[in-house]
Design a protein around this motif. Sequence first.
Motif, PDB file in Angstrom:
ATOM      1  N   UNK A 181       0.669  -1.224   0.096  1.00  0.00           N
ATOM      2  CA  UNK A 181       0.178   0.005  -0.023  1.00  0.00           C
ATOM      3  C   UNK A 181       0.925   1.299   0.039  1.00  0.00           C
ATOM      4  N   UNK A 182       2.030   1.336   0.728  1.00  0.00           N
ATOM      5  CA  UNK A 182       2.833   2.382   0.681  1.00  0.00           C
ATOM      6  C   UNK A 182       3.437   2.621  -0.738  1.00  0.00           C
ATOM      7  N   UNK A 183       3.859   1.541  -1.089  1.00  0.00           N
ATOM      8  CA  UNK A 183       4.603   1.505  -2.530  1.00  0.00           C
ATOM      9  C   UNK A 183       3.629   2.049  -3.476  1.00  0.00           C
ATOM     10  N   UNK A 184       2.382   1.705  -3.543  1.00  0.00           N
ATOM     11  CA  UNK A 184       1.418   2.143  -4.388  1.00  0.00           C
ATOM     12  C   UNK A 184       1.097   3.697  -4.267  1.00  0.00           C
ATOM     13  N   UNK A 185       0.797   3.933  -2.974  1.00  0.00           N
ATOM     14  CA  UNK A 185       0.650   5.506  -2.880  1.00  0.00           C
ATOM     15  C   UNK A 185       1.952   6.487  -3.411  1.00  0.00           C
ATOM     16  N   UNK A 186       3.141   5.742  -2.999  1.00  0.00           N
ATOM     17  CA  UNK A 186       4.164   6.711  -3.313  1.00  0.00           C
ATOM     18  C   UNK A 186       4.492   6.799  -4.888  1.00  0.00           C
ATOM     19  N   UNK A 187       4.016   5.788  -5.777  1.00  0.00           N
ATOM     20  CA  UNK A 187       4.142   5.616  -7.092  1.00  0.00           C
ATOM     21  C   UNK A 187       3.116   6.696  -7.857  1.00  0.00           C
ATOM     22  N   UNK A 188       2.335   7.320  -7.217  1.00  0.00           N
ATOM     23  CA  UNK A 188       1.127   8.233  -7.911  1.00  0.00           C
ATOM     24  C   UNK A 188       1.461   9.980  -7.363  1.00  0.00           C
ATOM     25  N   UNK A 189       1.991  10.731  -8.349  1.00  0.00           N
ATOM     26  CA  UNK A 189       2.375  11.835  -8.161  1.00  0.00           C
ATOM     27  C   UNK A 189       1.080  12.589  -7.831  1.00  0.00           C
ATOM     28  N   UNK A 190       0.913  13.527  -6.867  1.00  0.00           N
ATOM     29  CA  UNK A 190      -0.133  14.279  -6.461  1.00  0.00           C
ATOM     30  C   UNK A 190       0.003  15.626  -7.172  1.00  0.00           C
ATOM     31  N   UNK A 191      -1.045  15.714  -7.977  1.00  0.00           N
ATOM     32  CA  UNK A 191      -0.967  17.119  -8.863  1.00  0.00           C
ATOM     33  C   UNK A 191      -1.161  18.173  -7.859  1.00  0.00           C
ATOM     34  N   UNK A 192      -0.938  19.508  -8.576  1.00  0.00           N
ATOM     35  CA  UNK A 192      -1.303  20.970  -7.794  1.00  0.00           C
ATOM     36  C   UNK A 192      -2.473  20.953  -7.193  1.00  0.00           C
ATOM     37  N   UNK A 193      -3.681  20.283  -7.733  1.00  0.00           N
ATOM     38  CA  UNK A 193      -4.899  20.111  -7.112  1.00  0.00           C
ATOM     39  C   UNK A 193      -5.112  19.422  -5.814  1.00  0.00           C
ATOM     40  N   UNK A 194      -4.281  18.519  -5.575  1.00  0.00           N
ATOM     41  CA  UNK A 194      -4.275  17.724  -4.325  1.00  0.00           C
ATOM     42  C   UNK A 194      -4.923  16.448  -4.603  1.00  0.00           C
TER      43      UNK A 194
END
Length: 196
Positions: A181-194
Amino acid sequence: MARQRIGQRRPGQQPAPYRGPGWQRRPTLGVDVGGVLVTLAGRDEDTSFFGGQPLLTPAVAGVFEALTALTAAPFAGRVHLVSKAGPKVAANTRAWLAHHEFFDRTGIPAGNLHVVRERRDKAPVCQRLGITHFVDDRLDVLAHLETVEHRYLFLGGTDDRPPDGSVPDWATVADTWTALATLLRESIPVPATGRP
């Protein structure tokens, strides 16, 4: 000077990343069943259950909590189960999911279960659904998923381990759902919209 046609590569040039239909879609997660959701009782089948009592086959530790959180965010309901199974194992899979209230507990829609007959058949399903991340316990399955940018080899639901140095660079290994779950979250960049 000769013009290069769009999509044509020059000699020695690396292929462009997959840009088929839906390549700009939001992050979408695909998850195998046997060895990823359900602890394998043996290696005779891709999804093997405890003999005559398939409903007693345990879930992989932490799977419900992790998928509930991932389904809420960052995948926001875009989570699909993609399993290779024959008719008997497919029926056992559906019964197991219902018995454990899997869809109610995780928030994954029941219609997001896809069963295929051959391992390689997961690839067109992933392409059609725009899956960007996929979790499987088999490297041979992950190798077919060339349109999936992030491929994860999950080892937490099986005793089988790949030989040292045999995992290709395109696969990320995880031993637990917490780590995955940590790896999956870290793989997704958070755009400026959040929002992913």
